[in-house]
Design an enzyme around this catalytic site. Structure first.
Site, PDB file in Angstrom:
ATOM      1  N   LYS A  24     108.008 -46.047  46.130  1.00 21.79           N
ATOM      2  CA  LYS A  24     107.956 -46.695  44.812  1.00 21.79           C
ATOM      3  C   LYS A  24     106.620 -47.409  44.627  1.00 21.79           C
ATOM      4  CE  LYS A  24     112.855 -47.352  43.880  1.00 21.79           C
ATOM      5  NZ  LYS A  24     113.512 -47.281  45.200  1.00 21.79           N
ATOM      6  N   THR A  84      94.455 -48.201  44.416  1.00 21.58           N
ATOM      7  CA  THR A  84      95.382 -48.531  45.518  1.00 21.58           C
ATOM      8  C   THR A  84      96.483 -47.480  45.643  1.00 21.58           C
ATOM      9  OG1 THR A  84      94.892 -50.850  45.106  1.00 21.58           O
ATOM     10  CG2 THR A  84      96.800 -50.395  46.475  1.00 21.58           C
TER      11      THR A  84
HETATM   12  O1  C5P Z   1     123.438 -47.242  48.450  1.00 27.45           O
HETATM   13  P1  C5P Z   1     123.048 -46.679  47.128  1.00 27.45           P
HETATM   14  O2  C5P Z   1     123.718 -45.357  46.820  1.00 27.45           O
HETATM   15  O3  C5P Z   1     123.150 -47.674  46.002  1.00 27.45           O
HETATM   16  O4  C5P Z   1     121.494 -46.326  47.320  1.00 27.45           O
HETATM   17  C1  C5P Z   1     120.668 -45.899  46.276  1.00 27.45           C
HETATM   18  C2  C5P Z   1     119.292 -45.651  46.802  1.00 27.45           C
HETATM   19  O5  C5P Z   1     118.483 -45.200  45.735  1.00 27.45           O
HETATM   20  C3  C5P Z   1     118.600 -46.886  47.386  1.00 27.45           C
HETATM   21  O6  C5P Z   1     117.857 -46.436  48.506  1.00 27.45           O
HETATM   22  C4  C5P Z   1     117.682 -47.357  46.280  1.00 27.45           C
HETATM   23  O7  C5P Z   1     116.507 -47.934  46.793  1.00 27.45           O
HETATM   24  C5  C5P Z   1     117.360 -46.050  45.551  1.00 27.45           C
HETATM   25  N1  C5P Z   1     117.012 -46.152  44.132  1.00 27.45           N
HETATM   26  C6  C5P Z   1     117.844 -46.727  43.178  1.00 27.45           C
HETATM   27  N2  C5P Z   1     117.445 -46.803  41.869  1.00 27.45           N
HETATM   28  C7  C5P Z   1     116.269 -46.285  41.480  1.00 27.45           C
HETATM   29  C8  C5P Z   1     115.435 -45.688  42.426  1.00 27.45           C
HETATM   30  C9  C5P Z   1     115.850 -45.621  43.745  1.00 27.45           C
HETATM   31  O8  C5P Z   1     118.947 -47.162  43.519  1.00 27.45           O
HETATM   32  N3  C5P Z   1     115.926 -46.297  40.218  1.00 27.45           N
END
Ligand code: C5P
Length: 225
Positions: A64, A71
Site C-alpha cells: 500500500k 519515493t
Molecule cells: O482478515 P480480513 O479478511 O479482514 O483481511 C483483509 C485483508 O485485506 C487485510 O490484510 C487488509 O490489510 C487487506 N485490505 C483491506 N482493505 C483494503 C485493502 C486491503 O482489508 N482496501
C-alpha cells in the site's frame, strides 16, 4: 474446464510457522489460491527473507505504497529482488506517482487501492472528504484506468460501479461468511462478491483464524450452494 474461483489468503502474521501452516492448509483443488503479505509480515525480521525464498506461488505484496512519485519508484526498485506478482499502491498517491510506478513495475502487476474497506461514509467525512464512498471510489477507478494500472482493490459493494470505468482485474477484501465483521465496515459474502464481478477475493481472518482446513471447506461449500 470450469474456471476456479480465485482467492488471495491474507497472511497477516509475523510468525513464519503460522504462515507455513496457512500455506499448507489452504492447498485445495477447488480454488485458485494466491498469498497476500502485508506491512506486518514484510516489515518483520524474517518476513522478507521468507518471501525471497518462496517458489511457485502467486504472491501479492500489499505494501500500500502512499508517497511522492520518487519515493514510490524507489520503493518498487528496492523490492525488485523479490518475485512479486501483485503489488499495491494507494491511488490517492496521485496520477503522477501511479504513472511513474507503472513505467517501472515491469512484470509485477500494479494494483491501485481505492478506499479501504474499513472506512464508511462517516469515516470519509472525519478525514475531510466531501465525496461519499461510491463517488470517491468511482473517481479513483477512473484514475487507475488513466494510469493504466493492472488491477484495483475496492469493496465488493462498489464492483458494479467501478466496472463502468475500469476493465481489468478487480480485487475485493472485506469478505465475510459469518456475522463477525471485525474492523471491516463494507463487508460482502464470497458468493455475492463473485456475483458482483470481483475477480479475486482477499480473505484473511475468516480463513486463518481457528481451524484453517475447516474454514476452507466452509468457504468451498458456501460457493457451491
Ligand atoms: O482478515 P480480513 O479478511 O479482514 O483481511 C483483509 C485483508 O485485506 C487485510 O490484510 C487488509 O490489510 C487487506 N485490505 C483491506 N482493505 C483494503 C485493502 C486491503 O482489508 N482496501
Amino acid at each position: 474446464m470450469i474456471k476456479k474461483n480465485k482467492i488471495f489468503v491474507a497472511c497477516d502474521s509475523t510468525n513464519i510457522l503460522k504462515i507455513k501452516k496457512i500455506i499448507k492448509e489452504t492447498q485445495n483443488t477447488k480454488l485458485k489460491v494466491g498469498y497476500k503479505f502485508g506491512l506486518e509480515f514484510l516489515n518483520s525480521k524474517n518476513g522478507r527473507n521468507f518471501l525471497s525464498k518462496i517458489k511457485n506461488k502467486i504472491i501479492f505484496a500489499d505494501l500500500k505504497i502512499h508517497d511522492i512519485p520518487n519515493t514510490c519508484i524507489s520503493t518498487i526498485k528496492a523490492i525488485k529482488d523479490l518475485n512479486i506478482n501483485y503489488l499495491t499502491i494507494h491511488i490517492s498517491s496521485g496520477l503522477d506517482a501511479l504513472k511513474a510506478c507503472k513505467k517501472i513495475s515491469g512484470r509485477t502487476k500494479l494494483i491501485g487501492v481505492t478506499t479501504l474497506t474499513s472506512l464508511n461514509n462517516k469515516s470519509l467525512k472525519e478525514i475531510g472528504y466531501s465525496k461519499n464512498i461510491n463517488q470517491l471510489v468511482s473517481l479513483q477507478a477512473k484514475l487507475a484506468k488513466k494510469a493504466n494500472l493492472d488491477a484495483i482493490v475496492c469493496s465488493a459493494h462498489e464492483v458494479k460501479i467501478v466496472k463502468r470505468f475500469f476493465h481489468k482485474e478487480i480485487i475485493t477484501p472485506g469478505i465475510r461468511f459469518s456475522t463477525k465483521t471485525d474492523d471491516q465496515k463494507r463487508v460482502v459474502a464470497p458468493k455475492q462478491a463473485y456475483k458482483n464481478g470481483s475477480d479475486w477475493l482477499v480473505i484473511g481472518r475468516p480463513i486463518t483464524r481457528g481451524n484453517i482446513k475447516k474454514n476452507v471447506k466452509i468457504l468451498i461449500n458456501h460457493l457451491s450452494q
